[in-house]
Design a protein around this motif. Sequence first.
Motif, PDB file in Angstrom:
ATOM      1  N   ASN A 113      22.407  78.983  77.084  1.00 60.96           N
ATOM      2  CA  ASN A 113      23.680  80.014  76.867  1.00 60.96           C
ATOM      3  C   ASN A 113      23.214  81.083  76.162  1.00 60.96           C
ATOM      4  OD1 ASN A 113      26.001  78.184  77.830  1.00 60.96           O
ATOM      5  ND2 ASN A 113      24.788  76.676  76.739  1.00 60.96           N
ATOM      6  N   ALA A 114      24.371  81.818  75.610  1.00 63.82           N
ATOM      7  CA  ALA A 114      23.959  82.953  74.709  1.00 63.82           C
ATOM      8  C   ALA A 114      24.504  82.813  73.343  1.00 63.82           C
ATOM      9  CB  ALA A 114      24.456  84.004  75.397  1.00 63.82           C
ATOM     10  N   ILE A 115      24.441  81.506  72.762  1.00 66.25           N
ATOM     11  CA  ILE A 115      25.147  81.136  71.449  1.00 66.25           C
ATOM     12  C   ILE A 115      24.445  81.787  70.360  1.00 66.25           C
ATOM     13  CG2 ILE A 115      25.851  79.246  70.036  1.00 66.25           C
ATOM     14  CD1 ILE A 115      25.887  77.417  72.776  1.00 66.25           C
ATOM     15  N   GLN A 116      25.195  82.417  69.578  1.00 66.69           N
ATOM     16  CA  GLN A 116      24.616  83.074  68.346  1.00 66.69           C
ATOM     17  C   GLN A 116      24.800  82.148  67.039  1.00 66.69           C
ATOM     18  OE1 GLN A 116      26.395  87.103  68.123  1.00 66.69           O
ATOM     19  NE2 GLN A 116      26.681  87.125  70.298  1.00 66.69           N
ATOM     20  N   GLY A 117      24.012  82.513  66.017  1.00 62.69           N
ATOM     21  CA  GLY A 117      24.178  81.776  64.949  1.00 62.69           C
ATOM     22  C   GLY A 117      22.935  82.010  63.855  1.00 62.69           C
ATOM     23  N   ARG A 118      23.090  81.951  62.620  1.00 54.68           N
ATOM     24  CA  ARG A 118      22.167  81.901  61.604  1.00 54.68           C
ATOM     25  C   ARG A 118      21.706  80.315  61.420  1.00 54.68           C
ATOM     26  NH1 ARG A 118      19.777  86.372  59.944  1.00 54.68           N
ATOM     27  NH2 ARG A 118      19.337  85.384  57.856  1.00 54.68           N
ATOM     28  N   SER A 174      33.626  80.676  74.122  1.00 58.51           N
ATOM     29  CA  SER A 174      32.789  79.959  72.890  1.00 58.51           C
ATOM     30  C   SER A 174      33.215  78.305  73.252  1.00 58.51           C
ATOM     31  CB  SER A 174      33.406  80.607  71.608  1.00 58.51           C
ATOM     32  OG  SER A 174      34.798  80.411  71.510  1.00 58.51           O
ATOM     33  N   ILE A 175      32.387  77.702  72.313  1.00 54.38           N
ATOM     34  CA  ILE A 175      33.108  76.133  72.162  1.00 54.38           C
ATOM     35  C   ILE A 175      34.109  76.369  71.553  1.00 54.38           C
ATOM     36  CG2 ILE A 175      32.143  74.056  71.419  1.00 54.38           C
ATOM     37  CD1 ILE A 175      29.219  74.824  71.808  1.00 54.38           C
ATOM     38  N   PRO A 176      35.193  75.423  71.914  1.00 54.57           N
ATOM     39  CA  PRO A 176      36.411  75.586  71.407  1.00 54.57           C
ATOM     40  C   PRO A 176      36.546  74.791  70.209  1.00 54.57           C
ATOM     41  CG  PRO A 176      36.829  74.044  73.197  1.00 54.57           C
ATOM     42  CD  PRO A 176      35.337  74.887  73.334  1.00 54.57           C
ATOM     43  N   GLY A 177      37.269  75.283  68.895  1.00 63.78           N
ATOM     44  CA  GLY A 177      37.055  74.522  67.745  1.00 63.78           C
ATOM     45  C   GLY A 177      37.988  73.028  67.905  1.00 63.78           C
ATOM     46  N   ASN A 220      25.432  77.339  81.022  1.00 62.30           N
ATOM     47  CA  ASN A 220      26.633  77.971  81.160  1.00 62.30           C
ATOM     48  C   ASN A 220      26.558  79.411  80.619  1.00 62.30           C
ATOM     49  OD1 ASN A 220      28.942  75.896  82.246  1.00 62.30           O
ATOM     50  ND2 ASN A 220      27.841  74.869  80.842  1.00 62.30           N
ATOM     51  N   GLN A 221      27.698  80.138  80.280  1.00 63.46           N
ATOM     52  CA  GLN A 221      27.850  81.334  79.910  1.00 63.46           C
ATOM     53  C   GLN A 221      28.342  81.310  78.451  1.00 63.46           C
ATOM     54  OE1 GLN A 221      29.192  83.914  82.969  1.00 63.46           O
ATOM     55  NE2 GLN A 221      28.362  82.924  84.417  1.00 63.46           N
ATOM     56  N   ILE A 222      28.252  80.372  77.594  1.00 65.10           N
ATOM     57  CA  ILE A 222      28.857  80.245  76.323  1.00 65.10           C
ATOM     58  C   ILE A 222      28.296  81.382  75.330  1.00 65.10           C
ATOM     59  CG2 ILE A 222      29.597  78.667  74.494  1.00 65.10           C
ATOM     60  CD1 ILE A 222      30.744  77.937  77.172  1.00 65.10           C
ATOM     61  N   THR A 223      29.134  82.019  74.639  1.00 65.54           N
ATOM     62  CA  THR A 223      28.618  82.764  73.598  1.00 65.54           C
ATOM     63  C   THR A 223      29.308  82.804  72.330  1.00 65.54           C
ATOM     64  OG1 THR A 223      30.354  84.281  74.220  1.00 65.54           O
ATOM     65  CG2 THR A 223      28.296  84.642  75.584  1.00 65.54           C
ATOM     66  N   ARG A 224      29.051  83.666  71.376  1.00 64.20           N
ATOM     67  CA  ARG A 224      29.480  83.619  70.028  1.00 64.20           C
ATOM     68  C   ARG A 224      28.979  82.496  69.263  1.00 64.20           C
ATOM     69  NH1 ARG A 224      35.929  84.306  71.685  1.00 64.20           N
ATOM     70  NH2 ARG A 224      35.587  85.956  73.091  1.00 64.20           N
ATOM     71  N   THR A 225      29.431  82.008  68.283  1.00 65.82           N
ATOM     72  CA  THR A 225      28.818  80.890  67.381  1.00 65.82           C
ATOM     73  C   THR A 225      29.426  79.580  67.676  1.00 65.82           C
ATOM     74  OG1 THR A 225      30.328  81.302  65.517  1.00 65.82           O
ATOM     75  CG2 THR A 225      28.206  82.611  65.461  1.00 65.82           C
ATOM     76  N   VAL A 226      28.824  78.387  67.147  1.00 65.87           N
ATOM     77  CA  VAL A 226      29.559  77.191  67.200  1.00 65.87           C
ATOM     78  C   VAL A 226      30.792  77.366  66.176  1.00 65.87           C
ATOM     79  CG1 VAL A 226      27.549  75.905  68.090  1.00 65.87           C
ATOM     80  CG2 VAL A 226      27.923  76.253  65.573  1.00 65.87           C
TER      81      VAL A 226
END
Length: 266
Positions: A165-170, A121-124, A140-146
């Motif tokens: 990427n494969a970033i998720q989120g509402r 994921s993108i780091p906090g 890239n291959q970034i996943t999860r949410t921001v």
Amino acid sequence: MGVCDTQKKYVIGLLASGLDLSGLIPESTIGKLIKLQSLDLSNNKITGFLSDFWSLGRSFKTLNLSYNQIFGSLPSNIGYFGGWESLDLSFNSFSGLIPTSFSSLSGLQVLKLNGNGFGGSIPGGILKCQNLVSISITYNQITRTVPDGFSIAFPKLKNLDISGNAIQGRSLDISGMKSITYLNISMNLFEGSVMGVFEAPLEVIDLSRNQFHGYISQVNANSSFNWSHLVYLDLSENQLSGESFHDLNDAHNLKHLNLAHNRFSQ
């Protein structure tokens, strides 16, 4: 090509782009330039970080290693350079996670990690980089949410590109990004309403190839969005429905419009 300080005593800038350099830079070279502020080794065939790179002084501000062949993980001690203003590592073969030590790069203004193999994921920690003007982490291959708080962390941000990427989120709330003009989050896994995007003086909006759904009339009802700024709008390949935009007549500067492959009624 080297650039010296006003007293011709120290090298403060080094440009060696496109010189067919390969492998690792020999030891006791770059690291000896203790006053170096800017280094451009782009468009070469470099395969790894310089062995003495970490001995550079804290005055170092700009690094461009784009279009090389560097592979492996990005070292966590990259956070040592707290005074960095620009970091371009795009189009290499980096893998692994983006280090959390980015939290130390509080002066960073430009971040380019495009075209690598970063995962996770993108780091906090990136939320501490509140001087960022441009973020590009495409393909890239970034996943999860921001990270939580992403929408309000960057008051100076003008360019945000996290496409491919494969970033998720509402959706993606950008209400706190008061300066943003360019937004590209295409080719990800965002879903929900697009309402949160139409909150800033955007010139470019690319939300294509996601999973956004809902009635587009929600945007029509948002009278605060200034359509006259808009130059590029792509909402194609989503699941948006209802009537199309009523306010496009106000988009006098619009040059590109793609609403294909949705569920609009007209």
